[in-house]
Scaffold this active site. Structure first.
Site, PDB file in Angstrom:
ATOM      1  N   ARG A 117       0.856  -1.193   0.000  1.00 43.42           N
ATOM      2  CA  ARG A 117       0.000   0.000   0.000  1.00 43.42           C
ATOM      3  C   ARG A 117       0.891   1.241   0.000  1.00 43.42           C
ATOM      4  O   ARG A 117       2.119   1.113   0.101  1.00 43.42           O
ATOM      5  CB  ARG A 117      -0.894   0.007   1.240  1.00 43.42           C
ATOM      6  N   CYS A 121       2.361   6.267  -7.735  1.00 41.79           N
ATOM      7  CA  CYS A 121       2.964   7.431  -8.380  1.00 41.79           C
ATOM      8  C   CYS A 121       1.932   8.551  -8.257  1.00 41.79           C
ATOM      9  O   CYS A 121       0.838   8.454  -8.816  1.00 41.79           O
ATOM     10  CB  CYS A 121       3.263   7.144  -9.841  1.00 41.79           C
ATOM     11  N   ASN A 155      -4.556   7.725   3.061  1.00 39.96           N
ATOM     12  CA  ASN A 155      -4.048   7.327   4.369  1.00 39.96           C
ATOM     13  C   ASN A 155      -2.548   7.534   4.415  1.00 39.96           C
ATOM     14  O   ASN A 155      -1.837   7.107   3.501  1.00 39.96           O
ATOM     15  CB  ASN A 155      -4.355   5.847   4.645  1.00 39.96           C
ATOM     16  N   GLU A 156      -2.101   8.227   5.425  1.00 37.47           N
ATOM     17  CA  GLU A 156      -0.657   8.409   5.646  1.00 37.47           C
ATOM     18  C   GLU A 156       0.103   8.638   4.343  1.00 37.47           C
ATOM     19  O   GLU A 156       0.997   7.863   3.980  1.00 37.47           O
ATOM     20  CB  GLU A 156      -0.090   7.237   6.427  1.00 37.47           C
ATOM     21  N   GLU A 315      -5.345   8.143  14.890  1.00 40.46           N
ATOM     22  CA  GLU A 315      -5.071   6.731  15.190  1.00 40.46           C
ATOM     23  C   GLU A 315      -4.193   6.644  16.426  1.00 40.46           C
ATOM     24  O   GLU A 315      -3.349   7.519  16.661  1.00 40.46           O
ATOM     25  CB  GLU A 315      -4.293   6.061  14.054  1.00 40.46           C
ATOM     26  N   GLU A 363      -1.783  -7.318   9.510  1.00 46.54           N
ATOM     27  CA  GLU A 363      -2.057  -6.653  10.787  1.00 46.54           C
ATOM     28  C   GLU A 363      -2.970  -7.475  11.690  1.00 46.54           C
ATOM     29  O   GLU A 363      -3.637  -6.938  12.570  1.00 46.54           O
ATOM     30  CB  GLU A 363      -2.623  -5.259  10.517  1.00 46.54           C
TER      31      GLU A 363
HETATM   32  C1  GAL Z   1      -0.856   3.312  10.663  1.00 43.74           C
HETATM   33  C2  GAL Z   1      -1.737   3.105   9.436  1.00 43.74           C
HETATM   34  C3  GAL Z   1      -2.845   2.108   9.732  1.00 43.74           C
HETATM   35  C4  GAL Z   1      -2.288   0.889  10.412  1.00 43.74           C
HETATM   36  C5  GAL Z   1      -1.551   1.312  11.648  1.00 43.74           C
HETATM   37  C6  GAL Z   1      -0.959   0.180  12.441  1.00 43.74           C
HETATM   38  O1  GAL Z   1       0.361   3.870  10.351  1.00 43.74           O
HETATM   39  O2  GAL Z   1      -2.330   4.312   9.047  1.00 43.74           O
HETATM   40  O3  GAL Z   1      -3.484   1.756   8.530  1.00 43.74           O
HETATM   41  O4  GAL Z   1      -1.444   0.213   9.541  1.00 43.74           O
HETATM   42  O5  GAL Z   1      -0.495   2.137  11.280  1.00 43.74           O
HETATM   43  O6  GAL Z   1      -0.284   0.682  13.580  1.00 43.74           O
END
Ligand code: GAL
Length: 678
Positions: A117, A121, A155-156, A315, A363
């Site tokens: 992920r 580009c 995301n990030e 998060e 995860e």
């Molecule tokens: C973040 C990410 C999430 C998940 C999490 C796990 O960096 O945005 O999707 O991967 O880490 O800690």
């Protein structure tokens, strides 16, 4: 200053996190149970849709939002709001198969294969087109639902691509910046060195690992371009969403002091700043108090990106993470403390990754509110539910702001310039650690700091610390001078004002651009020590600060000398100075000493700035939020011992107790004291 509520629908603070029902669509029993458990845990918002592209568009052009619509509606019926994410954080397999240009090229020129992920580009028109299509469908189909309160872009966002499209965009960026005149670039980049002269913009390449890495101007511009291109991609997504649903605010989740993007350039394009907080708790190199202080610094960075609105902690891990080198459990009470710390530092949300642990893949063992056992009878669930209840009690805090009178100057450009420059010693430059060291010393005095950029208006502050301000942006020197002339207390250190925004050295003495006037001195040489070398700075009261790593040799013109070196061939020469400008003062610390040793100087500067310090026991943090006449003082005890503090009055919101002069904090305890200015 009025309260700035992020979402009028949610009357208090936000509690929730990433929810991935797309992993459980064949288990309606689990989806039903999720709602029951969310209510039990005091969850009032979830983040939906992160990485759900394949569930929303399983094959190109075939869209399925019905499952998400049902979920949003069901959540809404149960009082739970949705932060709706665009799914662009990960690409479905069909997209890469059809449009390989969407896959990122690495810094050796090798294109990634499909997978993982966060590896797109950002320039690819095909990727942008496909993102626009899915975002538009998402906004059209779901954006008008009353349960949707916020868009979360991708995301990030992070990293960089080195493909031919990105290379050309970099050249276009440079041509624009240097007004199409390659000789302007050659001058700014000092390319007469090592025969690095360019005849045209076409000859310039990205910062390939096996390419040109010795032209400081190119290095820095590539980093700036990476941010600009990422921000451009982010704006591309924002534009599509706004065209459909202009009233829904927008955020994206930042990652601490992420190295590769200058968040200060991205934040203005967002309505709310949010970030992901994963401290390495209970590590074997620092105390819990130090880990929390570092986290507080990160919160301050985020808060300061948009000072007039609360930020969000998008998060955090309810239990443990699965990607630290050692994935240790959070000890009892730490979850509570760190969630309250986020709110103390200005966050209006406590959100988690993730609500429920998935059964498989990368995860599956990352902490979640609901574990594989599906039970509410777990330590983690209970701690989360407790936080839910505490946040409910803290509802009056929502919309208030932290408004410190002290600021620390931290700049991404400066950081990159310090990293890249061939000077000092790579192992001890430690720009970020140095900033943190100062921040932590002030925090120990009960003084919060914002973390601001070097061209920001400093007029709201009374004290500014600017460590290692090696690079001066065009307005930095004038900002600092205005600040001191306006009565501000400023501290700068060794390695200040060496280069301009192109990384060209100032001529005529450091610190350049007029700062030598402000400080009343020039720095003639900088000595880099081996890690075991030591020197000292002797002050007028006879005390000595230990010096390590760096020591500048000064020529003082019209500053007062407050300390001199105790050793080396420059023994007895100035090491700490101050030049007064009316009520304002420009202090200069020419050598590196630990901020804790420098604390008496900070106390003096705080007194001069009229900022009250607090005598806090080691391991206790204090933060304050306010709006109108309301004040909320947050006390956080990270030690295993009970602590008593004198002189605290007001209503303690977590317990409902009225304090009349004393506050008893339990081990790992916290208190939030409401008071009113009269
Ligand atoms: C973040 C990410 C999430 C998940 C999490 C796990 O960096 O945005 O999707 O991967 O880490 O800690």
């Amino acid at each position: 200053m009025e309260k700035k509520m992020l979402f009028p629908q949610i009357k208090g603070l936000i509690h929730g996190g990433d929810y991935n029902p797309d992993q459980w669509l064949d288990r309606p029993d689990i989806l039903k149970e999720d709602i029951r458990l969310m209510k039990k845990a005091g969850v009032n918002s979830v983040t939906l849709g992160v990485f759900s592209w394949a569930a929303c568009e399983p094959v190109e052009g075939e869209f399925h939002f019905e499952w998400m619509e049902d979920i949003i509606e069901n959540l809404y019926q149960n009082g739970i709001y949705t932060v709706l994410s665009t799914p662009s954080g990960a690409r479905p397999a069909w997209l890469d198969a059809a449009y390989p240009e969407a896959m990122r090229v690495d810094d050796r020129g090798v294109r990634n294969r499909h997978g993982v992920r966060h590896n797109h580009c950002m320039t690819s028109l095909k990727f942008r087109e496909k993102t626009a299509v899915i975002d538009q469908m998402l906004a059209r189909r779901l954006g008008k639902h009353p349960g949707v309160i916020l868009y979360h872009i991708s995301n990030e966002l992070g990293g960089a691509c080195y493909c031919p499209l990105c290379a050309q965009k970099f050249r276009d960026y440079l041509a624009l910046k240097f007004e199409g005149d390659i000789e302007k670039l050659n001058k700014a980049w000092w390319t007469s060195f090592w025969s690095h002269h360019y005849n045209s913009f076409d000859q310039i390449e990205p910062l390939f690992a096996n390419g040109e890495t010795s032209v400081m101007g190119l290095t820095l511009e590539w980093r700036r371009f990476t941010t600009a291109n990422m921000a451009d991609f982010m704006e591309h997504e924002i534009r599509v969403l706004r065209a459909e649903t202009p009233d829904i605010p927008v955020t994206t989740n930042f990652m601490r002091l992420y190295e590769h993007l200058d968040y200060r350039k991205m934040a203005p394009k967002l309505d709310v700043v949010s970030w992901d907080n994963y401290p390495v708790f209970h590590n074997d190199w620092e105390s819990l108090g130090d880990t929390l202080a570092e986290t507080s610094f990160q919160h301050a960075v985020m808060r300061s990106l948009k000072r007039d609105t609360p930020f969000m902690m998008m998060e955090s891990a309810p239990g443990l993470v699965n990607w630290h080198p050692v994935n240790k459990l959070k000890r009892p009470g730490v979850h509570r403390l760190s969630c309250l710390q986020a709110v103390a530092c200005g966050s209006d949300s406590v959100q988690y990754f993730q609500w429920r642990k998935g059964r498989g893949s990368y995860e599956q063992f990352h902490g979640a509110v609901v574990d594989h056992n599906g039970s509410e009878d777990t330590r983690v669930f209970r701690e989360v539910a407790e936080v839910g209840e505490l946040l409910r009690r803290l509802s009056p805090v929502a919309g208030t702001l932290c408004r410190p009178k002290a600021a620390l100057l931290f700049d991404w450009d400066n950081r990159w310039a310090i990293w890249d420059t061939r000077a000092l010693a790579d192992s001890t430059k430690k720009y970020e650690e140095t900033c943190l060291d100062f921040y932590r010393a002030f925090l120990r005095l009960g003084v919060d700091m914002d973390v601001v950029g070097s061209e920001e208006d400093l007029s709201g502050y009374r004290l500014v610390v600017a460590p290692m301000l090696y690079m001066l942006q065009p307005k930095t020197a004038s900002r600092l001078t205005e600040f001191v002339n306006g009565g501000g207390q400023l501290l700068a250190t060794y390695f200040t004002g060496y280069v301009d925004t192109d990384q060209l050295c100032f001529l005529g003495g450091f610190p350049g651009d007029g700062l030598s006037e402000l400080f009343g001195l020039t720095s003639e040489e900088i000595d880099t020590y081996y890690p075991s070398d030591r020197n000292g700075v002797r002050l007028a009261d006879g005390s000595v600060w230990e010096v390590r790593d760096y020591a500048e040799i000064l020529k003082v013109k019209d500053a007062r000398v407050l300390g001199v070196y105790t050793g080396e061939f420059y023994q007895g020469t100035p090491a700490l100075t101050c030049k007064a400008h009316g009520q304002g003062r420009a202090y200069y610390a020419a050598a590196r000493s630990s901020a804790s040793q420098m604390t008496p100087l900070f106390e003096k500067m705080l007194a001069q700035a009229g900022i009250p310090a607090k005598k806090l026991p080691q391991g206790v943090e204090y933060h304050e939020r306010c709006a109108g006449e309301e004040r909320y003082g947050f006390y956080l005890n990270s030690t295993p011992n009970p602590v008593t503090l004198e002189g605290v009055t007001g209503l303690e919101l977590l317990t409902g107790e009225i304090l009349q002069g004393g506050l008893a904090l339990k081990p790992m305890g916290a208190a939030v004291v409401q008071s009113f200015l009269r």
